[in-house]
Design a protein around this motif. Structure first.
Motif, PDB file in Angstrom:
ATOM      1  N   MET A  58      28.070 101.435   1.322  1.00  0.00           N
ATOM      2  CA  MET A  58      26.711 100.969   1.040  1.00  0.00           C
ATOM      3  C   MET A  58      26.694  99.442   0.902  1.00  0.00           C
ATOM      4  SD  MET A  58      24.203 101.920  -2.146  1.00  0.00           S
ATOM      5  CE  MET A  58      25.126 100.882  -3.273  1.00  0.00           C
ATOM      6  N   CYS A  59      27.642  98.893   0.153  1.00  0.00           N
ATOM      7  CA  CYS A  59      27.704  97.440  -0.026  1.00  0.00           C
ATOM      8  C   CYS A  59      28.002  96.737   1.303  1.00  0.00           C
ATOM      9  CB  CYS A  59      28.780  97.075  -1.060  1.00  0.00           C
ATOM     10  SG  CYS A  59      28.363  97.512  -2.758  1.00  0.00           S
ATOM     11  N   ALA A  60      28.896  97.333   2.104  1.00  0.00           N
ATOM     12  CA  ALA A  60      29.220  96.737   3.408  1.00  0.00           C
ATOM     13  C   ALA A  60      28.012  96.742   4.325  1.00  0.00           C
ATOM     14  CB  ALA A  60      30.382  97.491   4.047  1.00  0.00           C
ATOM     15  N   ALA A  61      27.203  97.823   4.261  1.00  0.00           N
ATOM     16  CA  ALA A  61      26.007  97.915   5.095  1.00  0.00           C
ATOM     17  C   ALA A  61      24.952  96.903   4.670  1.00  0.00           C
ATOM     18  CB  ALA A  61      25.429  99.328   5.024  1.00  0.00           C
ATOM     19  N   LEU A  62      24.958  96.493   3.416  1.00  0.00           N
ATOM     20  CA  LEU A  62      24.057  95.444   2.945  1.00  0.00           C
ATOM     21  C   LEU A  62      24.604  94.059   3.293  1.00  0.00           C
ATOM     22  CD1 LEU A  62      23.181  96.850  -0.595  1.00  0.00           C
ATOM     23  CD2 LEU A  62      21.697  96.831   1.412  1.00  0.00           C
ATOM     24  N   ASN A  63      25.929  93.933   3.259  1.00  0.00           N
ATOM     25  CA  ASN A  63      26.556  92.638   3.468  1.00  0.00           C
ATOM     26  C   ASN A  63      26.540  92.199   4.923  1.00  0.00           C
ATOM     27  OD1 ASN A  63      29.322  91.062   4.093  1.00  0.00           O
ATOM     28  ND2 ASN A  63      28.659  90.571   2.026  1.00  0.00           N
ATOM     29  N   SER A  64      26.833  93.120   5.826  1.00  0.00           N
ATOM     30  CA  SER A  64      27.017  92.745   7.224  1.00  0.00           C
ATOM     31  C   SER A  64      25.762  92.147   7.870  1.00  0.00           C
ATOM     32  CB  SER A  64      27.507  93.951   8.032  1.00  0.00           C
ATOM     33  OG  SER A  64      27.752  93.595   9.365  1.00  0.00           O
ATOM     34  N   PRO A  65      24.569  92.779   7.743  1.00  0.00           N
ATOM     35  CA  PRO A  65      23.386  92.149   8.349  1.00  0.00           C
ATOM     36  C   PRO A  65      23.090  90.774   7.761  1.00  0.00           C
ATOM     37  CG  PRO A  65      22.932  94.440   7.773  1.00  0.00           C
ATOM     38  CD  PRO A  65      24.232  94.083   7.140  1.00  0.00           C
ATOM     39  N   ALA A  66      23.306  90.625   6.455  1.00  0.00           N
ATOM     40  CA  ALA A  66      23.056  89.328   5.828  1.00  0.00           C
ATOM     41  C   ALA A  66      23.998  88.272   6.381  1.00  0.00           C
ATOM     42  CB  ALA A  66      23.210  89.443   4.315  1.00  0.00           C
ATOM     43  N   ARG A  67      25.288  88.619   6.476  1.00  0.00           N
ATOM     44  CA  ARG A  67      26.295  87.647   6.920  1.00  0.00           C
ATOM     45  C   ARG A  67      26.119  87.287   8.400  1.00  0.00           C
ATOM     46  NH1 ARG A  67      30.554  89.273   9.159  1.00  0.00           N
ATOM     47  NH2 ARG A  67      30.515  91.276   8.065  1.00  0.00           N
ATOM     48  N   THR A  68      25.968  88.294   9.247  1.00  0.00           N
ATOM     49  CA  THR A  68      25.896  88.017  10.678  1.00  0.00           C
ATOM     50  C   THR A  68      24.595  87.314  11.073  1.00  0.00           C
ATOM     51  OG1 THR A  68      25.118  90.298  10.987  1.00  0.00           O
ATOM     52  CG2 THR A  68      27.440  89.878  11.364  1.00  0.00           C
ATOM     53  N   SER A  69      23.507  87.584  10.356  1.00  0.00           N
ATOM     54  CA  SER A  69      22.251  86.905  10.687  1.00  0.00           C
ATOM     55  C   SER A  69      22.244  85.448  10.230  1.00  0.00           C
ATOM     56  CB  SER A  69      21.067  87.656  10.071  1.00  0.00           C
ATOM     57  OG  SER A  69      21.194  87.760   8.669  1.00  0.00           O
ATOM     58  N   MET A  70      23.232  85.062   9.413  1.00  0.00           N
ATOM     59  CA  MET A  70      23.355  83.659   9.011  1.00  0.00           C
ATOM     60  C   MET A  70      23.966  82.798  10.116  1.00  0.00           C
ATOM     61  SD  MET A  70      24.954  83.918   5.195  1.00  0.00           S
ATOM     62  CE  MET A  70      24.247  84.912   3.890  1.00  0.00           C
ATOM     63  N   VAL A  71      24.803  83.402  10.950  1.00  0.00           N
ATOM     64  CA  VAL A  71      25.596  82.619  11.906  1.00  0.00           C
ATOM     65  C   VAL A  71      24.727  81.772  12.829  1.00  0.00           C
ATOM     66  CG1 VAL A  71      27.266  82.773  13.797  1.00  0.00           C
ATOM     67  CG2 VAL A  71      27.536  84.210  11.772  1.00  0.00           C
ATOM     68  N   PRO A  72      23.616  82.319  13.417  1.00  0.00           N
ATOM     69  CA  PRO A  72      22.796  81.460  14.283  1.00  0.00           C
ATOM     70  C   PRO A  72      22.130  80.304  13.544  1.00  0.00           C
ATOM     71  CG  PRO A  72      22.336  83.782  14.688  1.00  0.00           C
ATOM     72  CD  PRO A  72      23.151  83.715  13.440  1.00  0.00           C
ATOM     73  N   ARG A  73      22.069  80.371  12.211  1.00  0.00           N
ATOM     74  CA  ARG A  73      21.518  79.258  11.426  1.00  0.00           C
ATOM     75  C   ARG A  73      22.568  78.184  11.164  1.00  0.00           C
ATOM     76  NH1 ARG A  73      17.293  81.532   8.087  1.00  0.00           N
ATOM     77  NH2 ARG A  73      17.352  79.629   6.824  1.00  0.00           N
ATOM     78  N   LEU A  74      23.832  78.524  11.322  1.00  0.00           N
ATOM     79  CA  LEU A  74      24.917  77.593  11.028  1.00  0.00           C
ATOM     80  C   LEU A  74      25.467  76.908  12.269  1.00  0.00           C
ATOM     81  CD1 LEU A  74      26.936  79.783   8.466  1.00  0.00           C
ATOM     82  CD2 LEU A  74      25.253  78.010   7.956  1.00  0.00           C
ATOM     83  N   LEU A  75      25.189  77.485  13.451  1.00  0.00           N
ATOM     84  CA  LEU A  75      25.779  76.978  14.690  1.00  0.00           C
ATOM     85  C   LEU A  75      24.707  76.817  15.764  1.00  0.00           C
ATOM     86  CD1 LEU A  75      28.909  79.326  14.885  1.00  0.00           C
ATOM     87  CD2 LEU A  75      28.926  76.918  14.218  1.00  0.00           C
ATOM     88  N   PRO A  76      24.913  75.894  16.701  1.00  0.00           N
ATOM     89  CA  PRO A  76      23.992  75.801  17.852  1.00  0.00           C
ATOM     90  C   PRO A  76      24.199  76.985  18.790  1.00  0.00           C
ATOM     91  CG  PRO A  76      25.812  74.239  18.091  1.00  0.00           C
ATOM     92  CD  PRO A  76      25.926  74.829  16.713  1.00  0.00           C
ATOM     93  N   PRO A  77      23.202  77.328  19.604  1.00  0.00           N
ATOM     94  CA  PRO A  77      23.292  78.517  20.461  1.00  0.00           C
ATOM     95  C   PRO A  77      24.508  78.522  21.379  1.00  0.00           C
ATOM     96  CG  PRO A  77      21.040  77.700  20.413  1.00  0.00           C
ATOM     97  CD  PRO A  77      21.871  76.679  19.701  1.00  0.00           C
ATOM     98  N   GLU A  78      24.911  77.346  21.896  1.00  0.00           N
ATOM     99  CA  GLU A  78      26.023  77.326  22.843  1.00  0.00           C
ATOM    100  C   GLU A  78      27.365  77.665  22.201  1.00  0.00           C
ATOM    101  OE1 GLU A  78      25.242  73.018  21.538  1.00  0.00           O
ATOM    102  OE2 GLU A  78      24.062  74.776  22.147  1.00  0.00           O
ATOM    103  N   GLN A  79      27.429  77.655  20.859  1.00  0.00           N
ATOM    104  CA  GLN A  79      28.682  77.994  20.179  1.00  0.00           C
ATOM    105  C   GLN A  79      28.736  79.457  19.725  1.00  0.00           C
ATOM    106  OE1 GLN A  79      29.772  75.242  17.052  1.00  0.00           O
ATOM    107  NE2 GLN A  79      29.316  73.448  18.308  1.00  0.00           N
ATOM    108  N   LEU A  80      27.669  80.209  19.943  1.00  0.00           N
ATOM    109  CA  LEU A  80      27.648  81.606  19.493  1.00  0.00           C
ATOM    110  C   LEU A  80      28.679  82.483  20.201  1.00  0.00           C
ATOM    111  CD1 LEU A  80      23.818  82.228  18.998  1.00  0.00           C
ATOM    112  CD2 LEU A  80      25.566  81.806  17.257  1.00  0.00           C
ATOM    113  N   PRO A  81      28.887  82.360  21.531  1.00  0.00           N
ATOM    114  CA  PRO A  81      29.949  83.178  22.140  1.00  0.00           C
ATOM    115  C   PRO A  81      31.317  82.917  21.520  1.00  0.00           C
ATOM    116  CG  PRO A  81      28.522  82.282  23.839  1.00  0.00           C
ATOM    117  CD  PRO A  81      28.129  81.619  22.555  1.00  0.00           C
ATOM    118  N   ALA A  82      31.641  81.655  21.253  1.00  0.00           N
ATOM    119  CA  ALA A  82      32.926  81.335  20.626  1.00  0.00           C
ATOM    120  C   ALA A  82      33.013  81.942  19.228  1.00  0.00           C
ATOM    121  CB  ALA A  82      33.121  79.820  20.562  1.00  0.00           C
ATOM    122  N   ALA A  83      31.908  81.872  18.475  1.00  0.00           N
ATOM    123  CA  ALA A  83      31.906  82.437  17.128  1.00  0.00           C
ATOM    124  C   ALA A  83      32.097  83.946  17.158  1.00  0.00           C
ATOM    125  CB  ALA A  83      30.599  82.089  16.415  1.00  0.00           C
ATOM    126  N   ASN A  84      31.459  84.618  18.100  1.00  0.00           N
ATOM    127  CA  ASN A  84      31.606  86.072  18.201  1.00  0.00           C
ATOM    128  C   ASN A  84      33.001  86.464  18.676  1.00  0.00           C
ATOM    129  OD1 ASN A  84      28.994  86.997  17.331  1.00  0.00           O
ATOM    130  ND2 ASN A  84      28.167  86.107  19.208  1.00  0.00           N
TER     131      ASN A  84
END
Length: 427
Positions: free
Chosen positions: A136-162
């Motif tokens: 349950m905690c992991a299911a709450l954590n994962s959407p929050a964490r992964t949806s932060m990534v596009p706010r921290l990086l420019p779009p061209e760096q998303l493939p590298a981040a993934n």
């Protein structure tokens, strides 16, 4: 990028300098992302250790493989249910606070496991309860964490981040159980649980140092409201994003022979449990290599076409695996399948992040969790059923061929998916 460099590049590829190894640019350019990635890597390793330790402890108490299997069921149901609602919550509240709270919950649950083991309180019901709460905690954590990534990086760096995320998950799945077995063997269950609890401090620190991450809403959108149904309606009107889920289901449901590995190890290769372990490890090794040597992925801009080719490569590799009776050759094709899955995952995740408005990212990441958690389990059921009705070879080869045919039909149905261009992401 200049017009000259753009015109001189091959179709679908940017004019960047060729790279082979994983692109570490996201780790160098964003301190917040670097902390988040390191925290997730360390905590994921601890979680993998705990997962093995719980399975070992359940078996020691019950001496029942069925009881060990129930551990997975206890995790699956909360992942599916709270994956959807966790995404909706992530689109309503400060994602940083949600990540902090869920990481703290996971840390506390590991402390409870360690305390119970130290006190000699060995109860299966407690372990099942903790596993469900962890999911349950992991299911709450994962959407929050992964949806932060596009706010921290420019779009061209998303493939590298993934791609870096893939390195984290696959290395954790490989090293975590191995380290967990060693720790349990030498120092007991409580040591593995305590290490997991300490490992979560890295994730907590990373979340703590992040800025506020309130969802960015479209003008006129009501605040404080994020319905799961609204997320599903949005998905129904976005064919490119929908295709990322459909293509993954083709691979994971139609061509996922993991449940057949114990029988295949004995019948095809004359092996035993160690042979089964090699078969299970081969796709993970391929996936890890795909992440380590992922530098070239950042040059690809036709993400939809790359996904279609990668899923077709997965199905083809699985079908060929079903035709071979040489163990090492079979492991090679399983590794190829794992590498193809990494490529597919990198571009699917990137499309989901880049083509989804911020206010919807949590909910679609919740759908992603459901697909990732449920797809392989449906695949296990389908492969096992077909193998019982026919034979393992029919299940494996037929599944691989069905995957290729299905993804081809999807490509014909939604032709714009193959034309998707990362420079102008369209959902």
């Amino acid at each position: 990028m200049s017009a000259a460099s753009a015109t001189s590049s091959p179709p679908g590829i940017s004019g960047k300098k060729p790279r082979v190894l994983a692109d570490l640019t996201p780790l160098r350019t964003s301190l917040d992302y670097r902390r988040l990635w390191i925290g997730h890597t360390v905590s994921w390793l601890g979680q993998a250790m705990t997962a093995l330790a719980v399975s070992l402890q359940v078996y020691e108490i019950t001496r029942s493989s069925f009881s060990v299997g129930l551990v997975g069921l206890c995790a699956l149901v909360p992942l599916v249910v709270f994956g959807l609602y966790g995404g909706a919550i992530a689109d309503t509240v400060d994602r940083r606070k949600l990540g902090l709270a869920s990481s703290a919950g996971l840390c506390l649950l590991s402390v409870v496991l360690a305390g119970a083991a130290l006190a000699g309180f060995h109860r299966v019901w407690l372990l099942y309860t903790i596993v469900a709460l962890q999911a349950m905690c992991a299911a709450l954590n994962s959407p929050a964490r992964t949806s932060m990534v596009p706010r921290l990086l420019p779009p061209e760096q998303l493939p590298a981040a993934n791609a870096l995320h893939t390195v984290t998950t696959t290395s954790g799945m490989m090293l975590g159980p191995m380290l967990g077995g060693l720790v349990v063997g030498y120092w007991g269950y409580q040591a593995a649980y305590l290490i997991d609890a300490v490992a979560f401090t890295a994730a907590l620190y990373a979340m703590w140092r992040l800025p506020s991450m309130l969802p960015i809403r479209a003008e006129g959108a009501p605040a404080g409201r994020a319905s799961v149904l609204d997320g599903l309606r949005f998905l129904a009107t976005r064919p490119n994003i929908r295709m990322t889920f459909f293509t993954d289901m083709c691979a994971m449901v139609l061509a996922h022979p993991r449940a057949l590995f114990p029988a295949i190890a004995v019948v095809w290769f004359g092996g035993d449990a160690k042979t089964t372990g090699l078969l299970v490890a081969a796709p993970a090794v391929g996936a890890l290599l795909g992440g380590v040597f992922s530098g070239w992925l950042g040059r690809i801009r036709r993400h939809g076409l790359a996904i279609l080719l990668a899923v077709a490569a997965w199905g083809t590799a699985i079908a060929v695996f079903g035709l071979t009776r040489n163990l090492w050759l079979g492991m090679f094709f399983l590794a190829v399948a794992g590498c193809a899955d990494t490529i597919s995952m990198v571009f699917r995740s990137t499309m989901l992040q880049a083509a989804t408005p911020d206010e919807m990212r949590g909910r679609l990441q919740g759908v992603f969790i459901v697909v990732v958690a449920g797809g392989p389990r449906l695949g296990d059921f389908l492969a096992g059923s077909v193998a019982d009705l026919t034979s393992p070879q029919v299940a494996v080869v037929g599944g691989g061929v069905a995957c290729v045919v299905a993804v081809g039909l999807l490509a014909l149905k939604w032709r714009n998916f193959a034309r998707y261009d990362a420079r102008s992401p369209q959902a």
